[in-house]
Scaffold this motif. Structure first.
Motif, PDB file in Angstrom:
ATOM      1  N   TYR A 107       0.775  -1.521  -0.064  1.00  0.00           N
ATOM      2  CA  TYR A 107       0.268  -0.480  -0.226  1.00  0.00           C
ATOM      3  C   TYR A 107       0.771   1.304   0.211  1.00  0.00           C
ATOM      4  O   TYR A 107       0.959   2.029  -0.716  1.00  0.00           O
ATOM      5  N   GLU A 108       1.732   1.696   0.631  1.00  0.00           N
ATOM      6  CA  GLU A 108       3.067   2.470   0.700  1.00  0.00           C
ATOM      7  C   GLU A 108       3.455   2.345  -0.422  1.00  0.00           C
ATOM      8  O   GLU A 108       3.542   3.697  -0.771  1.00  0.00           O
ATOM      9  N   LEU A 109       4.111   1.467  -1.085  1.00  0.00           N
ATOM     10  CA  LEU A 109       4.806   2.187  -2.722  1.00  0.00           C
ATOM     11  C   LEU A 109       3.923   2.180  -3.450  1.00  0.00           C
ATOM     12  O   LEU A 109       4.248   3.152  -4.484  1.00  0.00           O
ATOM     13  N   LYS A 110       2.452   1.752  -3.049  1.00  0.00           N
ATOM     14  CA  LYS A 110       1.297   2.061  -4.661  1.00  0.00           C
ATOM     15  C   LYS A 110       1.323   3.716  -3.918  1.00  0.00           C
ATOM     16  O   LYS A 110       1.316   4.148  -5.125  1.00  0.00           O
ATOM     17  N   GLU A 111       1.652   4.113  -3.006  1.00  0.00           N
ATOM     18  CA  GLU A 111       0.930   5.617  -2.697  1.00  0.00           C
ATOM     19  C   GLU A 111       2.162   6.444  -3.223  1.00  0.00           C
ATOM     20  O   GLU A 111       2.025   7.917  -2.843  1.00  0.00           O
ATOM     21  N   LYS A 112       3.591   5.579  -3.533  1.00  0.00           N
ATOM     22  CA  LYS A 112       4.046   6.890  -3.237  1.00  0.00           C
ATOM     23  C   LYS A 112       4.604   6.047  -5.044  1.00  0.00           C
ATOM     24  O   LYS A 112       5.974   7.580  -5.714  1.00  0.00           O
ATOM     25  N   GLY A 113       3.398   5.689  -5.450  1.00  0.00           N
ATOM     26  CA  GLY A 113       4.375   5.504  -6.918  1.00  0.00           C
ATOM     27  C   GLY A 113       4.526   4.715  -7.579  1.00  0.00           C
ATOM     28  O   GLY A 113       5.595   4.703  -9.223  1.00  0.00           O
ATOM     29  N   PHE A 114       5.163   4.170  -6.856  1.00  0.00           N
ATOM     30  CA  PHE A 114       6.308   2.960  -7.812  1.00  0.00           C
ATOM     31  C   PHE A 114       4.801   2.310  -8.324  1.00  0.00           C
ATOM     32  O   PHE A 114       4.309   1.581  -8.343  1.00  0.00           O
ATOM     33  N   PRO A 115       6.157   1.898  -9.672  1.00  0.00           N
ATOM     34  CA  PRO A 115       5.674   1.434 -10.564  1.00  0.00           C
ATOM     35  C   PRO A 115       5.356  -0.683 -10.409  1.00  0.00           C
ATOM     36  O   PRO A 115       6.067  -0.652  -9.713  1.00  0.00           O
ATOM     37  N   ALA A 116       4.010  -0.846 -10.577  1.00  0.00           N
ATOM     38  CA  ALA A 116       3.589  -1.788 -10.364  1.00  0.00           C
ATOM     39  C   ALA A 116       4.039  -2.964 -10.906  1.00  0.00           C
ATOM     40  O   ALA A 116       3.895  -4.098  -9.589  1.00  0.00           O
ATOM     41  N   SER A 117       5.011  -2.856 -11.914  1.00  0.00           N
ATOM     42  CA  SER A 117       5.854  -3.834 -12.043  1.00  0.00           C
ATOM     43  C   SER A 117       7.095  -4.296 -11.371  1.00  0.00           C
ATOM     44  O   SER A 117       7.307  -5.635 -11.938  1.00  0.00           O
ATOM     45  N   LYS A 118       7.603  -3.381 -10.299  1.00  0.00           N
ATOM     46  CA  LYS A 118       8.978  -3.703  -9.916  1.00  0.00           C
ATOM     47  C   LYS A 118       8.934  -4.073  -8.641  1.00  0.00           C
ATOM     48  O   LYS A 118       9.952  -3.991  -7.765  1.00  0.00           O
ATOM     49  N   TYR A 119       7.356  -4.214  -8.090  1.00  0.00           N
ATOM     50  CA  TYR A 119       7.219  -5.436  -6.658  1.00  0.00           C
ATOM     51  C   TYR A 119       6.410  -6.308  -6.779  1.00  0.00           C
ATOM     52  O   TYR A 119       5.571  -5.989  -7.961  1.00  0.00           O
ATOM     53  N   ARG A 120       6.223  -7.494  -6.212  1.00  0.00           N
ATOM     54  CA  ARG A 120       5.469  -8.635  -6.061  1.00  0.00           C
ATOM     55  C   ARG A 120       4.933  -8.756  -4.536  1.00  0.00           C
ATOM     56  O   ARG A 120       5.602  -8.504  -3.586  1.00  0.00           O
TER      57      ARG A 120
END
Length: 352
Positions: free
Chosen positions: A335-348
């Motif tokens: 949730y935090e990564l998404k809020e920070k704008g990290f590309p979804a392809s970069k984390y799982r």
């Protein structure tokens, strides 16, 4: 079942403050062919006042049972005895459903005997990560002893398939949903997962399970013993429960296809992170670094792999292709990564 009747079982103990929200969330469903059975488990607050109001206003839709306090298991039993629907859906009195919940599960119950879906904790963070639109809970139970994680308000079952599971032993004062799920799977059924959230899971000071999660391990042991006793009677192989970290890896990592040449980072330096590392190394993947939110680990290594503070990873996206979230707090991290704008392809994450 062209338009099946859904029996909604709401169990309540001293949740007068939240009870109205739960009831209204059912009444406001886009799918309206349901009955509501509310079991009050000896509440001492103002629950009776709330229940009398709704029962009087909706006498055809709502049936209320008042009983002596006996815990969640006995309350489920009282509700199930009165259920007349084709599908049974459970709702905790301190949670509430989103308006398309019943419409969605009715659609999927055309093909699946059991359904579990995600919930949002206080309408923000997903309760867990589920591998979407698959049936694998039976396999996870039998292969790894995984008991799953979805709570009461995200569970529904075809009545006839659920019937052999009841009654629930009254020793389950809480965690009775655990017993239902495990014995439903033990009957040869599976549970279809939906990662979308169709309910709000309310985290509050009086939440009986969320604030007493240490008790869950006791109920896990009780359930495992009950389950293996039943399996022994029927000549089935006994279930051995792996440690939680191994379950995360076996259940979650196997659902991913990873580029063999990817530069991989592991977010999490605890037991789950180390199990993920072992599995990746056994498959000849290259792990570039471990990371987490603690900056005081900078300069340390784990399994001869450097630990790099996450704020430094943020500054250098080219240093990795994929970060695997390997923590029991993975939903909060994602949730935090998404809020920070990290590309979804970069984390799982590790989807259960």
């Amino acid at each position: 079942m062209n338009k099946p009747l859904v029996s909604v079982i709401i169990t309540n103990y001293n949740y007068a403050l939240y009870l109205s929200d739960a009831i209204k969330s059912v009444l406001n469903q886009s799918y309206q062919n349901f009955e509501i059975i509310i079991v009050d488990d000896g509440s001492k607050d103002e629950s009776a006042t709330v229940l009398e109001k709704y029962e009087a206003e909706y006498p055809i839709k709502i049936q209320v049972v008042y009983k002596k306090n006996g815990g969640q298991g006995s309350a489920f039993n009282s509700g199930f005895e009165l259920a007349t629907g084709d599908i049974v859906a459970f709702l905790d009195a301190d949670d509430y459903w989103y308006e398309n919940k019943l419409e969605t599960i009715v659609h999927y119950h055309k093909k699946h005997a059991g359904i579990q879906h995600n919930l949002l904790i206080n309408n923000e963070i997903p309760f867990v990560l589920l591998e979407d639109q698959v049936e694998k809970q039976k396999r996870l139970l039998e292969d790894y002893g995984s008991f799953g994680t979805i709570p009461t308000s995200g569970l529904s079952f075809v009545y006839e398939k659920l019937k052999p599971v009841f009654p629930v032993p009254t020793e389950y004062e809480i965690c009775a949903d655990l017993y239902i799920k495990m014995f439903f799977l033990n009957e040869g059924n599976d549970i279809f997962s939906l990662n979308d959230a169709f309910a709000n899971y309310r985290h509050h000071d009086n939440n009986l399970w969320y604030n007493n999660q240490s008790v869950t391990s006791d109920y896990n042991e009780i359930t495992l013993a009950n389950l293996n006793n039943r399996r022994k009677q029927y000549g089935k192989a006994l279930i051995n429960r792996l440690k939680p970290a191994k379950i995360y890896v076996e259940a979650g990592l196997n659902s991913h296809t990873i580029n063999p040449h990817a530069k991989i980072g592991i977010y999490g330096t605890g037991a789950i992170g180390q199990e993920v590392y072992k599995r990746l190394k056994s498959k000849n993947y290259t792990v570039q670094f471990f990371t987490d939110s603690c900056s005081n680990k900078e300069g340390l290594t784990l399994n001869d792999v450097p630990i790099i503070p996450f704020h430094k990873i943020e500054e250098d996206e080219e240093s990795y292709d994929l970060i695997i979230i390997s923590s029991s707090a993975q939903t909060e991290i994602m949730y935090e990564l998404k809020e920070k704008g990290f590309p979804a392809s970069k984390y799982r994450g590790l989807y259960l």
